[in-house]
Design a protein around this motif. Structure first.
Motif, PDB file in Angstrom:
ATOM      1  N   ALA A  87      -2.758 -14.059  -5.878  1.00 19.82           N
ATOM      2  CA  ALA A  87      -2.885 -14.192  -4.380  1.00 19.82           C
ATOM      3  C   ALA A  87      -2.963 -15.908  -4.268  1.00 19.82           C
ATOM      4  N   PHE A  88      -2.156 -16.425  -3.548  1.00 12.01           N
ATOM      5  CA  PHE A  88      -2.294 -17.836  -3.349  1.00 12.01           C
ATOM      6  C   PHE A  88      -2.900 -18.226  -2.151  1.00 12.01           C
ATOM      7  N   SER A  89      -2.925 -17.440  -1.175  1.00 12.19           N
ATOM      8  CA  SER A  89      -3.441 -17.612   0.298  1.00 12.19           C
ATOM      9  C   SER A  89      -4.400 -16.613   0.568  1.00 12.19           C
ATOM     10  N   ASN A  90      -4.916 -17.000   1.838  1.00  5.19           N
ATOM     11  CA  ASN A  90      -5.823 -15.937   2.473  1.00  5.19           C
ATOM     12  C   ASN A  90      -4.925 -14.749   3.048  1.00  5.19           C
ATOM     13  N   GLY A  91      -3.685 -14.982   3.335  1.00  4.97           N
ATOM     14  CA  GLY A  91      -2.938 -14.149   3.862  1.00  4.97           C
ATOM     15  C   GLY A  91      -2.609 -13.085   2.650  1.00  4.97           C
ATOM     16  N   ASP A  92      -2.450 -13.761   1.432  1.00  7.91           N
ATOM     17  CA  ASP A  92      -2.031 -12.715   0.260  1.00  7.91           C
ATOM     18  C   ASP A  92      -3.177 -11.655  -0.100  1.00  7.91           C
ATOM     19  N   VAL A  93      -4.536 -12.220   0.199  1.00 12.62           N
ATOM     20  CA  VAL A  93      -5.616 -11.246   0.092  1.00 12.62           C
ATOM     21  C   VAL A  93      -5.602 -10.318   1.241  1.00 12.62           C
ATOM     22  N   GLU A  94      -5.403 -10.644   2.545  1.00 10.02           N
ATOM     23  CA  GLU A  94      -5.108  -9.644   3.441  1.00 10.02           C
ATOM     24  C   GLU A  94      -4.166  -8.647   3.283  1.00 10.02           C
ATOM     25  N   ASP A  95      -2.907  -9.022   2.515  1.00  7.98           N
ATOM     26  CA  ASP A  95      -1.873  -8.075   2.145  1.00  7.98           C
ATOM     27  C   ASP A  95      -2.379  -7.169   1.196  1.00  7.98           C
ATOM     28  N   PHE A  96      -3.159  -7.686   0.138  1.00  7.57           N
ATOM     29  CA  PHE A  96      -3.460  -6.914  -0.978  1.00  7.57           C
ATOM     30  C   PHE A  96      -4.510  -5.816  -0.514  1.00  7.57           C
ATOM     31  N   VAL A  97      -5.520  -6.207   0.491  1.00  2.00           N
ATOM     32  CA  VAL A  97      -6.301  -5.136   0.979  1.00  2.00           C
ATOM     33  C   VAL A  97      -5.415  -4.189   1.869  1.00  2.00           C
ATOM     34  N   ASP A  98      -4.537  -4.597   2.678  1.00  4.53           N
ATOM     35  CA  ASP A  98      -3.738  -3.775   3.512  1.00  4.53           C
ATOM     36  C   ASP A  98      -2.973  -2.650   2.778  1.00  4.53           C
ATOM     37  N   GLY A  99      -2.355  -3.141   1.430  1.00  8.45           N
ATOM     38  CA  GLY A  99      -1.471  -2.360   0.452  1.00  8.45           C
ATOM     39  C   GLY A  99      -2.294  -1.385   0.111  1.00  8.45           C
ATOM     40  N   ILE A 100      -3.578  -1.699  -0.308  1.00 15.12           N
ATOM     41  CA  ILE A 100      -4.500  -0.646  -0.939  1.00 15.12           C
ATOM     42  C   ILE A 100      -4.772   0.599   0.208  1.00 15.12           C
ATOM     43  N   ARG A 101      -4.963   0.111   1.385  1.00 12.36           N
ATOM     44  CA  ARG A 101      -5.145   1.088   2.411  1.00 12.36           C
ATOM     45  C   ARG A 101      -3.954   1.960   2.406  1.00 12.36           C
ATOM     46  N   GLN A 298     -10.246   3.145  -7.639  1.00 13.23           N
ATOM     47  CA  GLN A 298      -9.336   2.457  -8.737  1.00 13.23           C
ATOM     48  C   GLN A 298      -8.421   3.501  -9.591  1.00 13.23           C
ATOM     49  N   ASP A 299      -9.035   4.782  -9.932  1.00 14.63           N
ATOM     50  CA  ASP A 299      -8.439   5.535 -10.766  1.00 14.63           C
ATOM     51  C   ASP A 299      -7.144   6.035 -10.020  1.00 14.63           C
ATOM     52  N   ARG A 300      -7.282   6.385  -8.751  1.00 15.78           N
ATOM     53  CA  ARG A 300      -6.384   6.798  -7.891  1.00 15.78           C
ATOM     54  C   ARG A 300      -5.119   5.671  -7.556  1.00 15.78           C
ATOM     55  N   MET A 301      -5.587   4.557  -7.503  1.00 13.83           N
ATOM     56  CA  MET A 301      -4.717   3.302  -7.397  1.00 13.83           C
ATOM     57  C   MET A 301      -3.831   3.244  -8.654  1.00 13.83           C
ATOM     58  N   GLY A 302      -4.207   3.473 -10.067  1.00 14.17           N
ATOM     59  CA  GLY A 302      -3.597   3.174 -11.018  1.00 14.17           C
ATOM     60  C   GLY A 302      -2.922   1.977 -11.557  1.00 14.17           C
ATOM     61  N   LEU A 303      -2.166   1.880 -12.354  1.00 13.89           N
ATOM     62  CA  LEU A 303      -1.515   0.467 -12.975  1.00 13.89           C
ATOM     63  C   LEU A 303      -0.040   0.465 -12.667  1.00 13.89           C
ATOM     64  N   ARG A 304       0.023  -0.848 -12.488  1.00 12.92           N
ATOM     65  CA  ARG A 304       1.726  -1.196 -12.612  1.00 12.92           C
ATOM     66  C   ARG A 304       1.923  -1.426 -14.286  1.00 12.92           C
TER      67      ARG A 304
END
Length: 695
Positions: A87-101, A298-304
């Motif tokens: 992540a390079f910005s605060n927006g990227d962090v928000e996108d990361f959390v939203d993506g997990i949801r 974490q286990d549910r999210m898994g890996l790329r």
């Protein structure tokens, strides 16, 4: 950006980032700061997102680290050591959390906790303990296989030889680093003794850990932070935070700056607070790592393929400096690319002295990007200019900007050469290509030497004792001109010949005998390595292995590429049907083989090229193509796709004759009908879960 421009830029980025990976992870000699590397990876990701059909098989997004270096034993990790998305910005962090949801199907207001910890700029290390005893230590390597540095790791005080009440099997993942104070003291001692002075603490730590003599490592002030784990016989805890506390109880040093965050705002606050303390921490960090706290999630999210979905690194910005550009010179690469290089008045950037910088291509010099858009407000770059440098780019750093107010009156616009400076052949620029290339082919000495170096590189023939320097020397003296000449060296310069290798300066009877034996050993080579060794444009290591897997044998590939010259042929359609092969790559393969078919065929006749072997797997869906349709009720579509890919399946977006299985939930429509028409097997979600043992 056109599709052709995007394809060319992705090829350029793949080459740049692969070299940077090798320099950083294998050679302990980074050619750019992490922040600049991340910026290039971000550009690669943005282009791939815009042109998903152009994603290369050797995409930097699919790479972790670099292959282990020679000199150490190899250890295969029980669980891959992955890298982190950025992540390079605060927006990227928000996108990361939203993506997990979204991935987990959680409401926007549901509680979700994360840990936040400094990202140490050191060398990744994996420690395996069995029944409380340290069994081995291994570097990350390429993520799957690392270097055995067990003896060296045992000399580090922060690494326990035995654990207090730990699981029977426990792999600890962490970072070897050196404090600023210890680094300064080490460099002072090195200078006094006339030894190597290190550029920065990360280089010093990596070089110290990767010593063949463990006594040297013992004399170096290395430290270790534990922050994660790999293979483990029993869970450490239910949460990331509790697991880190457990690691501390077991005797490991963990970072006291690790915090628990209940919101994005908390995460950003930790980032800002630690960034403000960065200079006073006493060790180098390059960002903050956020991890989903709940280990079950974490286990549910898994890996790329190379990164976990449940973690991300929020990176700090790059360091920059101003200096004067003394001259612009042209280098000619393996594929004939004319690459402009800036020769600079030496300047220190991020703790490293920089005297050269990449200028990419003629457009960049003139103030345009790869899309033809104006950059730097249209300011061109000239010899004599004062330029802003930051450590990024090909093998050398990058120029970010130019100061027109300090431009000398004698500075004139740079005229990019229209002919090759090495051989005088026309240098042409194809439509849609940002690079001008020499048309001389193997007639061009620069291309000939670079292709020979590529031929013997680590991922190609990797002939012991025949590296870049030896190849250049042999070529200069006329001993080798083409790859096939390497396999006749013994006949021409071996025992009984008028001129013998053993009598050459720098060689002796033993070294000559060893080289001839090493060459003979590589007369048998896997198909994937052989394809890669040919140095065809756009064909990286992953692409070569993909082609080998698809065609199986050299004869089948050679015939297919011969037949694929006809644009309407079944062979060309089959080539284009391979996942990751687009029109540009197909044309490069076909033209590359056609242009040098006699030379390639002669080389192939001198070798034994072993067929590609299919990977064995006990997964019921390994190697199969799956399609999901309709509504899935027990997991999200993203989670189902991730699970399938982790089991070795390929997940496609549409049904075709190549589809092996359709998983259809409620609401399945046209895909289910097409599957029925094609005779594709169809199962429901429960059938899918039962098949993979998830019920």
């Amino acid at each position: 950006m056109t599709s052709e421009q995007a394809e060319g830029e992705l090829a350029r980025l793949a080459d740049i980032l692969n070299r940077a990976n090798i320099a950083y992870h294998r050679d302990d000699a980074p050619i750019m700061p992490d922040a600049d590397f991340d910026a290039l990876r971000l550009r690669n990701a943005q282009i791939e997102a815009r042109f998903p059909d152009l994603v290369r098989p050797d995409s930097p997004a699919a790479r972790v680290g670099a292959a282990p270096a020679a000199g150490f034993g190899k250890i295969q990790h029980a669980r891959r050591m992955l890298s982190l998305a950025n992540a390079f910005s605060n927006g990227d962090v928000e996108d990361f959390v939203d993506g997990i949801r979204r991935f987990l199907g959680l409401a926007a207001d549901s509680p979700l906790a994360f840990t936040a910890e400094p990202k140490i700029d050191g060398l990744s290390l994996s420690l395996r303990y069995e029944k409380g005893a340290l069994v081995y230590a291994a570097t990350r390597g390429d993520g799957a296989t690392g270097e055995d540095v067990t003896a060296n790791a045992r000399t580090i005080d922060d690494i326990p030889s035995t654990l207090r009440d730990g699981p029977d099997i426990l792999e600890i993942r962490g970072e070897v680093y050196m404090t600023h104070q210890d680094f300064a003291a080490l460099n002072s001692r090195q200078a006094d003794a006339g030894g190597k002075v290190f550029a920065n603490p990360r280089n010093a730590a990596a070089g110290s850990l990767r010593q063949l003599d463990a006594s040297i490592t013992r004399s170096r002030p290395l430290r270790f932070f534990a922050y994660s784990w790999g293979d483990v016989s029993e869970p450490l805890a239910d949460t990331q935070m509790a697991a880190i506390a457990r690691l501390a109880q077991l005797g490991f040093c963990t970072n006291p700056q690790t915090h628990l965050c209940q919101s994005v705002q908390d995460m950003i606050a930790v980032y800002s607070a630690i960034e403000a303390q960065r200079a006073s921490l006493g060790y180098d960090i390059d960002g903050i790592v956020y991890k989903l706290n709940d280990l079950a999630l974490q286990d549910r999210m898994g890996l790329r393929s190379t990164t976990p979905r449940w973690a991300i690194a929020h990176k700090f910005a790059a360091e920059r400096a101003w200096t004067q550009l003394e001259a612009i010179e042209i280098q000619v690469g393996r594929t004939g690319a004319l690459s402009p290089v800036a020769r600079l008045v030496p300047v220190t950037v991020g703790g490293v002295v920089v005297s050269n910088a990449t200028l990419h291509n003629e457009d960049y010099i003139m103030g345009r990007d790869s899309r033809g858009m104006v950059i730097r407000d249209g300011r061109d770059i000239r010899a004599g200019d004062w330029v802003e440098v930051y450590r990024a780019g090909d093998v050398i750093p990058k120029i970010r900007d130019v100061d027109p107010g300090r431009r000398p009156d004698t500075a004139v616009p740079y005229e990019f050469p229209q002919t090759c400076p090495e051989c005088g052949s026309p240098a042409l620029r194809e439509p849609g290509d940002s690079v001008r290339r020499c048309t001389g082919g193997m007639v061009c000495p620069a291309q000939a030497v670079e292709r020979l170096k590529h031929f013997v590189s680590r991922a190609a023939f990797d002939i012991e004792g025949l590296g870049a320097k030896q190849v250049e020397s042999f070529w200069r003296d006329g001993w080798i001109a083409t790859p096939k000449d390497i396999f006749t060296l013994k006949d021409r310069f071996g025992p009984g010949q008028p001129r013998q290798l053993k009598n050459r300066e720098g060689w002796g009877e033993k070294s000559a005998t060893n080289l001839f034996a090493a060459i003979d050993e590589k007369r048998t080579i896997p198909l994937g390595r052989f394809i890669f060794s040919l140095g065809i444009r756009h064909v990286g290591e992953a692409t070569a292995n993909m082609l080998a897997s698809h065609y199986g044998t050299w004869e089948a590939l050679r015939t297919a590429l011969q037949d694929a010259k006809d644009p309407e042929s079944a062979a060309r359609l089959d080539l284009l049907s391979i996942d990751g092969v687009g029109g540009v790559l197909a044309d490069s393969l076909i033209s590359g083989f056609a242009a040098e078919s006699d030379e390639i065929d002669a080389l192939a006749r001198a070798l034994t090229i072993t067929p590609a072997q299919a990977r064995a797997s006990d997964s019921p869906v390994a190697g199969k193509t799956l399609v999901f349709t309709g509504t899935l009720e027990k997991m999200t579509r993203a989670e189902a796709k991730a699970r399938a890919e982790s089991l070795g399946a390929k997940v496609a977006g549409s049904v075709s004759a190549k589809t092996d299985l359709l998983i259809a939930g409620p609401g399945a429509g046209s895909k289910a009908r097409k599957a029925a028409d094609l005779g594709v097997e169809v199962i429901d979600e429960d059938g899918w879960l039962a098949m993979i043992g998830a019920l």
